[in-house]
Design an enzyme around this catalytic site. Structure first.
Site, PDB file in Angstrom:
ATOM      1  N   SER A   1       0.867  -1.257  -0.024  1.00  0.00           N
ATOM      2  CA  SER A   1       0.043   0.055   0.093  1.00  0.00           C
ATOM      3  C   SER A   1       0.804   1.086   0.078  1.00  0.00           C
ATOM      4  CB  SER A   1      -0.865   0.088   1.182  1.00  0.00           C
ATOM      5  OG  SER A   1      -0.057   0.410   2.347  1.00  0.00           O
ATOM      6  N   LYS A   2       0.386   2.370  -0.214  1.00  0.00           N
ATOM      7  CA  LYS A   2       0.947   3.527  -0.165  1.00  0.00           C
ATOM      8  C   LYS A   2       1.520   3.996   1.191  1.00  0.00           C
ATOM      9  CE  LYS A   2       0.040   8.667  -0.625  1.00  0.00           C
ATOM     10  NZ  LYS A   2       1.343   8.788   0.014  1.00  0.00           N
TER      11      LYS A   2
END
Ligand code: GLU
Length: 508
Positions: free
Chosen positions: A261-262
């Site tokens: 994920s970011k």
């Protein structure tokens, strides 16, 4: 069946392209090129609520930067357009009608409140064969009532009529044949009258069919919609041209389980987007591989190996080599850990393969940004400097740290190196060194080195101390390339000037 390979990358413009999406685009591209096929870029923008301005341009720019070439698309044109779904409303309307006419779909009028009430009344409610009879739709209501509601402009959706109790086979190149029972599927919404737009499911498969897509290569998160897509192909009578599915395994967190994920990027310090992204709503800026100093070739090579290998342990492969070697035979079925350190390693390797002249060109703006007047230094000088230090860099920007002393005399000297190397007799020895250097006719590394070393030996000075003190005056600290390579580039005058300044400034 011999069919031309035609693949599509079909992003929804709902934000910046994620690095996982880039890998999907890359595998599509490699597969298409390997098999002499076509690569389509289709913009899936039927969900107007999630549309983000700038996202489509971002996708185009990112793919172009990475060298993933599109054969057919909004910008490229082609014989199967339009390539943007919001421009294909007529096509979808016509296909919705086909399904309705054949009794493969039906119209439903249930309001959000009614659906909510049904969900509350029945645990695990699903709109399907067991419940649709109790809902307000064209199967449960009299025909006149249906007509009246439509004529009055009542908003409705079209739902796919799923026959329960059937085995649906999803044939995936990586996973084999997966059979699921149609009873677990709900009557998916295919079209909404309110915005006259299809949902993803309808638009996606109508376009895959009309664009003659042979292989659907996409992320594993789309696997759950595959059975429905198989049934839709069948409902339209297109069973024979059902594309081959390839669901790619996830990219995983570098340090654990779960999807990349970011937040992982923010936490561990690596970009998850190809290019910098300016969020139009929040104004937030997310870093990109390009702006972080990665070469596109390195990013491609790194991504290609996240879930695929060439069958041996070759690591460095350019796009042409990747194309030549790519096949799904060596694709892994399990998720690939996003080893971002490896990405840095690839960048280092690709920088080593980049010519000194090209790196010098990339270095110029960085020099400028640090206040160096580029006119003072020739292309040849900058290229030779780069050649001396590039073995130590992972990014072009690292060149400054490694090479700034070639462009600016040191303004200060490292305290710890002074402590270790600057002895009481150092100023005296370096003053003698200046005289030795002055007398050297040829100041090249090869010619100067033996003369200086002979002098040190003859005087029985401590070689390490003398050379490190010398280096300290040139560089400002005890690091950098071979000292006589430094003096050759700086030249005699500048070398002597720096020693003099060091003697003046540095106090033991
Ligand atoms: N529009 C979908 C996406 O955003 C496409 C999924 C597919 O490739 O079928 O990824």
């Amino acid at each position: 069946m011999d069919r031309k390979v035609r693949v599509r990358f079909a992003p929804s413009p709902t934000g910046p392209l994620h690095i996982g999406g880039v890998r999907t685009a890359l595998y599509n591209y490699l597969f298409a090129r390997r098999n002499g096929g076509d690569m389509i870029l289709r913009i899936e923008d039927t969900d107007s609520h999630r549309f983000v301005p700038g996202a489509e341009d971002y996708i185009n720019e990112a793919l172009a930067w990475l060298g993933i070439k599109i054969d057919e698309g909004v910008r490229e044109g082609g014989n199967y357009g339009p390539y943007k779904q919001s421009e294909r409303r007529d096509i979808y309307r016509e296909h919705v009608k086909m399904l309705l006419d054949n009794g493969k779909a039906y119209i439903a009028f249930d309001t959000p409140e009614e659906l909510e009430a049904a969900r509350n009344a029945t645990p695990n409610f699903q709109y399907d064969a067991s419940t649709r009879g109790n809902m307000r739709n064209s199967l449960s209501l009299p025909a006149e009532e249906v007509k009246r509601l439509i004529d009055e402009g009542t908003p409705y959706v079209v739902r796919f009529l799923i026959e329960p109790g059937r085995d649906v086979v999803v044939d995936d190149l990586l996973r084999g044949k997966v059979t699921i029972n149609s009873s677990i599927l709900d009557d998916k919404v295919l079209y909404k009258s309110a915005d006259d737009l299809p949902t993803y499911h309808l638009a996606n498969i109508v376009d895959d069919h009309l664009m003659e897509v042979s292989h659907v290569i996409r992320g594993e998160e789309w696997l759950p919609s595959a059975p429905l897509h198989v049934l839709l192909y069948e409902a339209f009578g297109w069973k024979d041209t059902q594309p081959q599915f390839v669901h790619l395994p996830l990219l995983l967190k570098p340090d654990g389980k779960g999807k990349l994920s970011k937040r992982d990027g923010d936490r561990l310090g690596f970009p998850v987007f190809p290019l910098e992204w300016h969020d139009p709503a929040s104004g937030a800026i997310s870093t990109g591989y390009r702006e972080s100093g990665y070469l596109p070739e390195a990013v491609i090579n790194f991504l290609a190996l996240l879930g695929w290998n060439p069958g041996d342990d070759t690591e460095i492969m350019n796009m042409d080599e990747l194309i030549e070697k790519f096949s799904f035979d060596h694709c892994s079925r399990s998720g690939a850990k996003f080893a971002y350190d490896k990405g840095r390693w690839f960048n280092h390797e690709y920088l080593q393969m980049t010519s000194d002249e090209e790196l010098a060109r990339l270095f110029r703006p960085i020099l400028e940004a640090h206040g160096v007047n580029n006119n003072d230094f020739s292309d040849e000088y900058v290229a030779r400097v780069v050649g001396l230090v590039k073995g130590r860099i992972n990014f072009v920007a690292d060149l400054w740290d490694q090479a700034k002393f070639f462009f600016q005399a040191p303004a200060e000297y490292a305290e710890k190196d002074i402590k270790k190397r600057w002895k009481e007799d150092t100023p005296e020895i370096l003053t003698q060194l200046i005289e030795v250097l002055k007398a050297i006719p040829d100041f090249s590394s090869a010619a100067a080195e033996p003369i200086v070393l002979d002098w040190v030996a003859g005087k029985e000075y401590h070689l390490g101390n003398v050379m490190n003190a010398f280096r300290l005056t040139l560089v400002g600290e005890c690091k950098g390339p071979h000292i006589f390579d430094i003096t050759e580039l700086l030249g005699k005058e500048e070398t002597i000037r720096r020693i003099e300044k060091g003697i003046e400034t540095i106090k033991a």
